[in-house]
Design an enzyme around this catalytic site. Structure first.
Site, PDB file in Angstrom:
ATOM      1  CB  CYS A 248      -0.990  -0.024   1.153  1.00  0.00           C
ATOM      2  SG  CYS A 248      -0.252  -0.143   2.782  1.00  0.00           S
ATOM      3  NE  ARG A 253      -3.857   2.526   2.912  1.00  0.00           N
ATOM      4  CZ  ARG A 253      -3.854   3.313   1.837  1.00  0.00           C
ATOM      5  NH1 ARG A 253      -4.981   3.544   1.191  1.00  0.00           N
ATOM      6  NH2 ARG A 253      -2.739   3.861   1.403  1.00  0.00           N
TER       7      ARG A 253
END
Lengths: 306, 151
Positions: A248, A253
Protein backbone atom coordinates in the site's frame (compact mmCIF):
# COMPACT_ATOMS: atom_id res chain seq x y z
CA UNK A 1 -0.77 -21.99 27.53
CA UNK A 2 -3.26 -21.08 24.89
CA UNK A 3 -6.78 -19.87 25.48
CA UNK A 4 -9.47 -21.91 23.68
CA UNK A 5 -10.35 -20.70 20.21
CA UNK A 6 -13.64 -19.11 19.26
CA UNK A 7 -15.71 -21.97 17.90
CA UNK A 8 -19.05 -20.29 18.46
CA UNK A 9 -19.07 -18.06 15.39
CA UNK A 10 -20.37 -19.92 12.34
CA UNK A 11 -18.74 -17.53 9.86
CA UNK A 12 -15.27 -18.25 11.27
CA UNK A 13 -15.51 -22.00 10.67
CA UNK A 14 -15.50 -21.33 6.93
CA UNK A 15 -12.13 -19.58 7.07
CA UNK A 16 -8.84 -21.40 6.50
CA UNK A 17 -7.58 -20.44 9.97
CA UNK A 18 -10.61 -19.69 12.13
CA UNK A 19 -8.40 -19.63 15.22
CA UNK A 20 -7.09 -16.22 14.06
CA UNK A 21 -10.34 -14.43 14.83
CA UNK A 22 -12.48 -13.91 17.89
CA UNK A 23 -15.91 -12.31 18.09
CA UNK A 24 -16.77 -9.48 20.44
CA UNK A 25 -18.95 -11.91 22.40
CA UNK A 26 -16.10 -14.40 22.75
CA UNK A 27 -13.84 -11.65 24.00
CA UNK A 28 -16.45 -10.41 26.46
CA UNK A 29 -16.74 -13.96 27.78
CA UNK A 30 -12.98 -14.43 28.09
CA UNK A 31 -11.79 -11.06 29.42
CA UNK A 32 -9.48 -11.70 32.32
CA UNK A 33 -8.80 -15.34 31.36
CA UNK A 34 -5.39 -16.61 32.38
CA UNK A 35 -2.98 -16.58 29.45
CA UNK A 36 -4.92 -13.94 27.48
CA UNK A 37 -3.67 -10.42 26.83
CA UNK A 38 -5.77 -7.94 24.85
CA UNK A 39 -3.87 -5.30 22.86
CA UNK A 40 -5.28 -2.11 21.36
CA UNK A 41 -3.43 -0.74 18.36
CA UNK A 42 -4.81 2.39 16.72
CA UNK A 43 -3.97 4.95 14.13
CA UNK A 44 -4.81 7.74 16.55
CA UNK A 45 -2.24 7.74 19.32
CA UNK A 46 -4.68 9.14 21.92
CA UNK A 47 -7.70 6.99 21.23
CA UNK A 48 -6.75 4.31 23.74
CA UNK A 49 -6.59 6.95 26.47
CA UNK A 50 -10.16 8.04 25.75
CA UNK A 51 -11.39 4.57 26.69
CA UNK A 52 -10.39 1.00 25.92
CA UNK A 53 -11.53 -2.54 26.57
CA UNK A 54 -11.01 -3.23 30.29
CA UNK A 55 -7.56 -4.69 30.86
CA UNK A 56 -6.34 -4.03 27.29
CA UNK A 57 -2.78 -2.75 26.92
CA UNK A 58 -1.71 -0.29 24.25
CA UNK A 59 0.85 -0.82 21.52
CA UNK A 60 1.41 2.09 19.16
CA UNK A 61 2.69 1.29 15.67
CA UNK A 62 4.83 4.42 15.42
CA UNK A 63 6.12 4.71 18.94
CA UNK A 64 6.44 1.06 19.94
CA UNK A 65 6.84 -1.12 16.85
CA UNK A 66 9.07 1.03 14.67
CA UNK A 67 12.76 1.46 15.24
CA UNK A 68 13.27 5.17 15.96
CA UNK A 69 16.46 5.42 13.90
CA UNK A 70 16.07 3.03 10.97
CA UNK A 71 12.98 2.58 8.83
CA UNK A 72 12.45 -0.88 10.20
CA UNK A 73 10.80 -2.73 13.04
CA UNK A 74 12.17 -3.45 16.46
CA UNK A 75 14.86 -6.05 16.74
CA UNK A 76 14.37 -9.23 18.75
CA UNK A 77 15.54 -7.67 21.99
CA UNK A 78 13.39 -4.59 21.56
CA UNK A 79 10.37 -6.76 20.80
CA UNK A 80 11.08 -8.89 23.85
CA UNK A 81 11.25 -5.78 26.05
CA UNK A 82 8.04 -4.39 24.57
CA UNK A 83 6.02 -7.57 24.96
CA UNK A 84 7.45 -8.35 28.37
CA UNK A 85 6.44 -4.89 29.58
CA UNK A 86 2.89 -5.55 28.39
CA UNK A 87 2.70 -8.78 30.34
CA UNK A 88 2.97 -10.98 27.25
CA UNK A 89 5.07 -14.15 27.21
CA UNK A 90 5.83 -16.36 24.27
CA UNK A 91 2.86 -18.65 24.93
CA UNK A 92 0.34 -15.91 25.68
CA UNK A 93 -2.81 -15.72 23.56
CA UNK A 94 -2.89 -12.19 22.19
CA UNK A 95 -6.07 -10.61 20.82
CA UNK A 96 -5.48 -7.35 18.97
CA UNK A 97 -8.13 -4.80 18.07
CA UNK A 98 -8.09 -1.21 16.89
CA UNK A 99 -9.70 1.68 15.08
CA UNK A 100 -10.38 2.03 11.35
CA UNK A 101 -11.55 -1.56 10.85
CA UNK A 102 -8.43 -3.01 12.44
CA UNK A 103 -5.86 -1.60 9.98
CA UNK A 104 -3.34 -1.00 12.66
CA UNK A 105 -4.40 -4.05 14.58
CA UNK A 106 -3.69 -6.17 11.48
CA UNK A 107 -0.39 -4.37 11.09
CA UNK A 108 0.56 -5.14 14.69
CA UNK A 109 -0.51 -8.76 14.18
CA UNK A 110 1.74 -8.95 11.13
CA UNK A 111 4.69 -7.57 13.11
CA UNK A 112 3.99 -10.10 15.89
CA UNK A 113 4.07 -12.74 13.16
CA UNK A 114 7.50 -11.56 11.94
CA UNK A 115 8.70 -12.66 15.37
CA UNK A 116 6.78 -15.90 15.14
CA UNK A 117 4.42 -15.21 18.01
CA UNK A 118 2.24 -18.28 17.68
CA UNK A 119 -1.14 -17.34 19.04
CA UNK A 120 -2.15 -13.88 17.92
CA UNK A 121 -5.72 -13.14 16.86
CA UNK A 122 -7.84 -10.23 15.69
CA UNK A 123 -11.09 -9.06 17.21
CA UNK A 124 -13.56 -9.22 14.31
CA UNK A 125 -15.03 -5.75 13.85
CA UNK A 126 -12.42 -4.05 16.00
CA UNK A 127 -12.85 -1.19 18.38
CA UNK A 128 -15.86 0.36 16.68
CA UNK A 129 -17.91 -2.81 16.86
CA UNK A 130 -17.12 -3.35 20.52
CA UNK A 131 -18.27 0.18 21.30
CA UNK A 132 -21.29 0.05 18.96
CA UNK A 133 -22.52 -2.99 20.84
CA UNK A 134 -22.44 -1.01 24.06
CA UNK A 135 -19.76 -3.19 25.62
CA UNK A 136 -17.74 -1.77 28.51
CA UNK A 137 -14.78 0.51 28.02
CA UNK A 138 -12.65 2.15 30.66
CA UNK A 139 -9.95 4.79 30.99
CA UNK A 140 -8.33 2.87 33.82
CA UNK A 141 -4.81 1.98 32.69
CA UNK A 142 -3.94 -1.64 33.44
CA UNK A 143 -0.74 -2.38 35.30
CA UNK A 144 0.45 -5.61 33.71
CA UNK A 145 2.88 -7.78 35.59
CA UNK A 146 6.07 -7.82 33.56
CA UNK A 147 6.60 -11.11 31.77
CA UNK A 148 9.64 -12.85 30.38
CA UNK A 149 9.68 -12.77 26.61
CA UNK A 150 12.61 -14.34 24.77
CA UNK A 151 14.66 -12.35 22.27
CA UNK A 152 13.63 -14.03 19.02
CA UNK A 153 15.25 -13.15 15.73
CA UNK A 154 12.81 -11.52 13.33
CA UNK A 155 12.06 -13.56 10.21
CA UNK A 156 12.10 -11.10 7.32
CA UNK A 157 11.96 -13.74 4.60
CA UNK A 158 8.64 -15.52 4.94
CA UNK A 159 5.92 -12.88 5.17
CA UNK A 160 7.87 -9.70 4.46
CA UNK A 161 9.05 -8.47 1.06
CA UNK A 162 11.72 -5.87 0.34
CA UNK A 163 12.09 -3.78 -2.80
CA UNK A 164 14.44 -6.25 -4.50
CA UNK A 165 12.06 -9.09 -3.66
CA UNK A 166 9.30 -7.19 -5.41
CA UNK A 167 11.47 -6.59 -8.48
CA UNK A 168 12.26 -10.29 -8.62
CA UNK A 169 8.58 -11.10 -8.11
CA UNK A 170 7.27 -9.08 -11.09
CA UNK A 171 5.13 -11.36 -13.21
CA UNK A 172 3.61 -13.01 -10.15
CA UNK A 173 0.50 -11.63 -8.48
CA UNK A 174 0.86 -8.24 -6.84
CA UNK A 175 -2.06 -6.70 -5.02
CA UNK A 176 -2.13 -2.93 -4.66
CA UNK A 177 -4.68 -2.27 -1.97
CA UNK A 178 -4.65 1.54 -2.12
CA UNK A 179 -7.50 3.73 -3.35
CA UNK A 180 -8.11 3.78 -7.12
CA UNK A 181 -6.75 7.35 -7.31
CA UNK A 182 -3.49 6.34 -5.69
CA UNK A 183 -3.27 3.34 -8.02
CA UNK A 184 -3.70 5.36 -11.19
CA UNK A 185 -1.26 7.98 -9.98
CA UNK A 186 -3.82 10.74 -9.78
CA UNK A 187 -2.68 11.27 -6.21
CA UNK A 188 0.11 9.97 -4.01
CA UNK A 189 -1.72 9.65 -0.72
CA UNK A 190 -5.14 8.27 0.00
CA UNK A 191 -8.05 10.69 -0.11
CA UNK A 192 -8.25 12.73 3.10
CA UNK A 193 -4.82 11.59 4.25
CA UNK A 194 -1.54 13.42 4.55
CA UNK A 195 1.09 13.40 1.89
CA UNK A 196 3.84 11.08 2.84
CA UNK A 197 6.22 12.33 0.27
CA UNK A 198 6.20 10.03 -2.75
CA UNK A 199 7.88 11.63 -5.72
CA UNK A 200 5.76 9.91 -8.35
CA UNK A 201 2.23 8.59 -8.48
CA UNK A 202 1.24 5.27 -10.00
CA UNK A 203 1.66 1.59 -9.20
CA UNK A 204 4.12 -1.27 -9.43
CA UNK A 205 3.94 -2.82 -12.93
CA UNK A 206 1.39 -5.66 -13.16
CA UNK A 207 -0.12 -4.93 -9.73
CA UNK A 208 -3.85 -5.15 -9.58
CA UNK A 209 -5.94 -2.84 -7.47
CA UNK A 210 -8.27 -4.16 -4.80
CA UNK A 211 -8.79 -1.51 -2.13
CA UNK A 212 -8.43 -3.14 1.27
CA UNK A 213 -11.86 -2.10 2.47
CA UNK A 214 -13.54 -4.49 0.04
CA UNK A 215 -12.68 -7.26 2.50
CA UNK A 216 -14.81 -5.65 5.18
CA UNK A 217 -18.60 -5.62 5.56
CA UNK A 218 -20.61 -2.55 6.52
CA UNK A 219 -20.42 -3.41 10.21
CA UNK A 220 -16.63 -3.53 10.11
CA UNK A 221 -16.36 -7.33 10.33
CA UNK A 222 -14.61 -9.46 7.73
CA UNK A 223 -16.77 -10.64 4.84
CA UNK A 224 -17.67 -14.34 4.78
CA UNK A 225 -15.24 -16.61 3.00
CA UNK A 226 -17.41 -17.04 -0.07
CA UNK A 227 -17.46 -13.30 -0.69
CA UNK A 228 -13.72 -13.03 -0.10
CA UNK A 229 -13.11 -15.85 -2.58
CA UNK A 230 -15.16 -13.97 -5.17
CA UNK A 231 -12.95 -10.91 -4.69
CA UNK A 232 -9.52 -12.51 -4.47
CA UNK A 233 -9.96 -16.04 -5.80
CA UNK A 234 -11.56 -17.49 -8.90
CA UNK A 235 -13.88 -14.96 -10.49
CA UNK A 236 -11.86 -12.16 -8.94
CA UNK A 237 -8.10 -11.76 -8.93
CA UNK A 238 -7.66 -15.50 -9.38
CA UNK A 239 -5.12 -15.78 -6.59
CA UNK A 240 -4.21 -19.36 -5.83
CA UNK A 241 -0.95 -21.21 -5.44
CA UNK A 242 1.32 -18.52 -6.91
CA UNK A 243 3.19 -16.40 -4.40
CA UNK A 244 1.52 -13.06 -3.74
CA UNK A 245 2.86 -9.72 -2.55
CA UNK A 246 0.62 -7.02 -1.12
CA UNK A 247 1.52 -3.38 -0.71
CA UNK A 248 0.00 0.00 0.00
CA UNK A 249 1.59 3.25 1.10
CA UNK A 250 3.52 2.26 4.20
CA UNK A 251 2.44 -1.35 4.64
CA UNK A 252 -0.36 -0.96 7.15
CA UNK A 253 -3.48 -1.32 4.99
CA UNK A 254 -1.77 -4.11 3.07
CA UNK A 255 -1.24 -6.00 6.35
CA UNK A 256 -5.01 -6.12 6.54
CA UNK A 257 -5.19 -7.74 3.09
CA UNK A 258 -2.22 -9.97 3.99
CA UNK A 259 -4.29 -11.18 6.95
CA UNK A 260 -7.28 -11.91 4.72
CA UNK A 261 -5.26 -13.81 2.12
CA UNK A 262 -3.15 -15.73 4.64
CA UNK A 263 -5.49 -16.53 7.48
CA UNK A 264 -8.99 -16.29 6.04
CA UNK A 265 -8.36 -17.72 2.56
CA UNK A 266 -5.37 -19.84 3.50
CA UNK A 267 -2.99 -18.85 0.67
CA UNK A 268 0.36 -20.43 1.40
CA UNK A 269 2.79 -17.74 0.25
CA UNK A 270 1.78 -14.13 0.87
CA UNK A 271 4.28 -11.43 1.70
CA UNK A 272 3.65 -7.82 2.67
CA UNK A 273 5.91 -5.18 1.14
CA UNK A 274 6.12 -2.66 3.97
CA UNK A 275 8.35 -0.27 2.02
CA UNK A 276 5.30 0.11 -0.20
CA UNK A 277 4.66 3.21 -2.26
CA UNK A 278 6.59 5.59 -0.03
CA UNK A 279 9.68 3.60 -0.98
CA UNK A 280 8.79 2.47 -4.51
CA UNK A 281 7.49 5.87 -5.60
CA UNK A 282 10.80 7.43 -4.57
CA UNK A 283 13.28 4.70 -5.46
CA UNK A 284 15.84 5.18 -8.20
CA UNK A 285 15.57 2.92 -11.23
CA UNK A 286 12.41 1.08 -10.42
CA UNK A 287 9.65 1.01 -13.00
CA UNK A 288 6.16 2.35 -12.37
CA UNK A 289 2.94 2.33 -14.32
CA UNK A 290 0.42 5.15 -14.38
CA UNK A 291 -3.25 4.78 -15.17
CA UNK A 292 -5.89 2.15 -14.61
CA UNK A 293 -4.18 -0.73 -16.45
CA UNK A 294 -1.82 -3.05 -14.52
CA UNK A 295 0.84 -2.74 -17.21
CA UNK A 296 3.43 -5.26 -18.33
CA UNK A 297 6.57 -6.66 -16.74
CA UNK A 298 9.47 -4.53 -17.94
CA UNK A 299 11.53 -7.40 -19.40
CA UNK A 300 15.03 -5.93 -19.02
CA UNK A 301 14.43 -5.20 -15.38
CA UNK A 302 12.97 -8.48 -14.23
CA UNK A 303 16.08 -10.36 -15.29
CA UNK A 304 18.48 -7.82 -13.85
CA UNK A 305 16.65 -7.43 -10.61
CA UNK A 306 18.07 -10.25 -8.57
CA UNK B 1 21.15 16.66 11.61
CA UNK B 2 20.13 19.45 13.90
CA UNK B 3 17.60 18.66 16.56
CA UNK B 4 14.68 21.07 16.85
CA UNK B 5 15.26 23.29 19.83
CA UNK B 6 12.80 22.77 22.61
CA UNK B 7 13.38 26.02 24.39
CA UNK B 8 10.57 28.56 24.46
CA UNK B 9 10.78 30.95 21.54
CA UNK B 10 10.47 34.65 22.41
CA UNK B 11 8.68 35.56 19.17
CA UNK B 12 5.50 33.71 20.07
CA UNK B 13 2.40 35.54 21.22
CA UNK B 14 1.75 35.11 24.95
CA UNK B 15 -1.07 32.60 24.56
CA UNK B 16 1.00 30.23 22.43
CA UNK B 17 4.10 30.74 24.53
CA UNK B 18 2.12 29.74 27.62
CA UNK B 19 0.88 26.57 25.92
CA UNK B 20 4.40 25.78 24.77
CA UNK B 21 5.73 26.31 28.28
CA UNK B 22 3.09 23.97 29.70
CA UNK B 23 4.02 21.21 27.29
CA UNK B 24 7.76 21.59 27.70
CA UNK B 25 7.50 21.55 31.49
CA UNK B 26 6.18 17.98 31.30
CA UNK B 27 7.76 14.63 30.59
CA UNK B 28 6.91 12.96 27.29
CA UNK B 29 4.12 10.78 28.71
CA UNK B 30 2.44 13.68 30.44
CA UNK B 31 2.56 15.75 27.26
CA UNK B 32 0.31 13.13 25.70
CA UNK B 33 -2.02 13.50 28.68
CA UNK B 34 -2.08 17.27 28.25
CA UNK B 35 -2.87 16.85 24.56
CA UNK B 36 -5.74 14.59 25.58
CA UNK B 37 -7.02 17.28 27.93
CA UNK B 38 -6.87 19.82 25.11
CA UNK B 39 -8.82 17.43 22.88
CA UNK B 40 -11.55 17.19 25.50
CA UNK B 41 -11.73 20.96 25.71
CA UNK B 42 -12.18 21.71 22.01
CA UNK B 43 -15.12 24.11 22.01
CA UNK B 44 -18.24 23.10 20.11
CA UNK B 45 -18.83 25.00 16.90
CA UNK B 46 -21.11 28.00 17.25
CA UNK B 47 -24.48 27.43 15.60
CA UNK B 48 -23.58 29.54 12.56
CA UNK B 49 -20.97 26.93 11.62
CA UNK B 50 -22.52 23.84 13.14
CA UNK B 51 -25.50 24.42 10.84
CA UNK B 52 -23.32 25.26 7.85
CA UNK B 53 -20.47 22.77 7.74
CA UNK B 54 -19.80 23.80 4.11
CA UNK B 55 -18.29 27.04 5.44
CA UNK B 56 -15.46 25.11 7.07
CA UNK B 57 -12.37 24.12 5.15
CA UNK B 58 -11.41 20.43 5.29
CA UNK B 59 -7.84 19.65 6.29
CA UNK B 60 -6.95 16.43 4.50
CA UNK B 61 -3.45 16.37 5.99
CA UNK B 62 -4.94 15.41 9.33
CA UNK B 63 -5.45 11.70 9.71
CA UNK B 64 -9.11 12.19 10.56
CA UNK B 65 -11.82 14.35 9.08
CA UNK B 66 -11.28 17.79 10.53
CA UNK B 67 -12.38 21.20 9.30
CA UNK B 68 -11.41 24.73 10.25
CA UNK B 69 -12.70 28.23 9.86
CA UNK B 70 -11.03 31.48 10.78
CA UNK B 71 -12.98 34.66 11.45
CA UNK B 72 -11.43 38.08 11.40
CA UNK B 73 -13.39 40.55 13.48
CA UNK B 74 -11.89 44.02 13.19
CA UNK B 75 -8.30 42.95 13.36
CA UNK B 76 -8.85 40.06 15.77
CA UNK B 77 -8.80 36.43 14.86
CA UNK B 78 -11.05 33.62 15.97
CA UNK B 79 -10.37 30.01 15.10
CA UNK B 80 -13.05 27.34 14.91
CA UNK B 81 -12.61 23.65 14.25
CA UNK B 82 -14.64 20.52 14.08
CA UNK B 83 -13.23 17.03 14.50
CA UNK B 84 -14.91 13.77 15.46
CA UNK B 85 -14.60 12.47 19.04
CA UNK B 86 -12.92 9.36 17.60
CA UNK B 87 -9.98 11.53 16.53
CA UNK B 88 -8.58 12.83 19.81
CA UNK B 89 -5.13 13.63 18.43
CA UNK B 90 -6.52 15.88 15.70
CA UNK B 91 -8.95 17.40 18.18
CA UNK B 92 -6.06 18.13 20.51
CA UNK B 93 -4.11 19.90 17.79
CA UNK B 94 -7.16 21.96 16.87
CA UNK B 95 -7.83 22.83 20.49
CA UNK B 96 -4.29 24.12 20.97
CA UNK B 97 -4.78 26.47 18.04
CA UNK B 98 -8.29 27.43 19.12
CA UNK B 99 -6.95 28.50 22.49
CA UNK B 100 -3.69 29.95 21.22
CA UNK B 101 -5.00 31.91 18.25
CA UNK B 102 -8.19 33.23 19.76
CA UNK B 103 -8.10 37.01 20.04
CA UNK B 104 -4.70 37.49 18.44
CA UNK B 105 -4.31 40.19 15.82
CA UNK B 106 -3.97 39.14 12.21
CA UNK B 107 -0.33 40.25 12.22
CA UNK B 108 0.38 38.10 15.27
CA UNK B 109 -1.20 35.05 13.66
CA UNK B 110 0.73 35.54 10.44
CA UNK B 111 3.97 35.86 12.41
CA UNK B 112 3.61 32.47 14.10
CA UNK B 113 6.52 30.37 12.88
CA UNK B 114 5.42 27.47 10.68
CA UNK B 115 7.34 25.06 12.88
CA UNK B 116 5.39 25.99 16.02
CA UNK B 117 3.75 22.52 16.20
CA UNK B 118 7.21 20.99 16.41
CA UNK B 119 8.29 23.15 19.34
CA UNK B 120 5.84 21.61 21.82
CA UNK B 121 7.93 18.53 22.51
CA UNK B 122 5.27 16.36 20.89
CA UNK B 123 7.41 14.87 18.13
CA UNK B 124 8.55 12.18 20.51
CA UNK B 125 5.10 11.64 21.99
CA UNK B 126 2.95 11.52 18.88
CA UNK B 127 5.58 11.31 16.06
CA UNK B 128 6.47 13.94 13.44
CA UNK B 129 4.21 12.35 10.85
CA UNK B 130 1.13 12.88 12.95
CA UNK B 131 2.23 16.40 13.80
CA UNK B 132 2.05 17.27 10.13
CA UNK B 133 -1.70 17.43 10.64
CA UNK B 134 -1.15 20.34 13.01
CA UNK B 135 1.25 22.00 10.56
CA UNK B 136 -1.57 21.87 8.05
CA UNK B 137 -4.10 23.31 10.49
CA UNK B 138 -1.81 26.24 11.24
CA UNK B 139 -0.97 26.81 7.58
CA UNK B 140 -4.64 26.86 6.62
CA UNK B 141 -5.51 29.19 9.48
CA UNK B 142 -2.79 31.59 8.36
CA UNK B 143 -3.91 31.41 4.73
CA UNK B 144 -7.50 32.12 5.71
CA UNK B 145 -6.35 35.10 7.76
CA UNK B 146 -4.48 36.42 4.73
CA UNK B 147 -7.53 35.95 2.52
CA UNK B 148 -9.94 37.58 4.94
CA UNK B 149 -7.58 40.47 5.55
CA UNK B 150 -7.30 41.06 1.81
CA UNK B 151 -11.05 40.84 1.31
Amino acid sequence: MSVETDTTTAKFTEYAHPERLVSTQWLADHLGAAGLVVVESDEDVLLYETGHIPGAVKIDWHLDLNDPEIRDYLDGEGFARLLGSRGISRDTTVVIYGDKNNWWAAYALWVFSLFGHTDVRLLDGGRDRWIAEGRPITTVAPEPTAAEYPAVERDDATIRAFRDDVLAHLGNPLVDIRSPQEYTGERVSMPDYPEEGALRGGHIPTARNVPWARAVAEDGTFRPREELEAIYGAGGLGLGSDPVITYCRIGERSSHTWFVLTHLLGLADVRNYDGSWTEWGNAVRVPIVKGAEPGAVPHARSAAAV
Amino acid sequence: MTQPTLSASPALPGSLAAIQEDFLALGVKDRLQLLLEFSQGLPDLPARYAEHPELLEPVPECQSPISVFVEVDGDHVRFFASAPPGAPTSRGFAAILAEGLDGLTTAEVLAIPADFPHTLGLDEAVTPLRLRGMDALLARAQRQVRERRAA
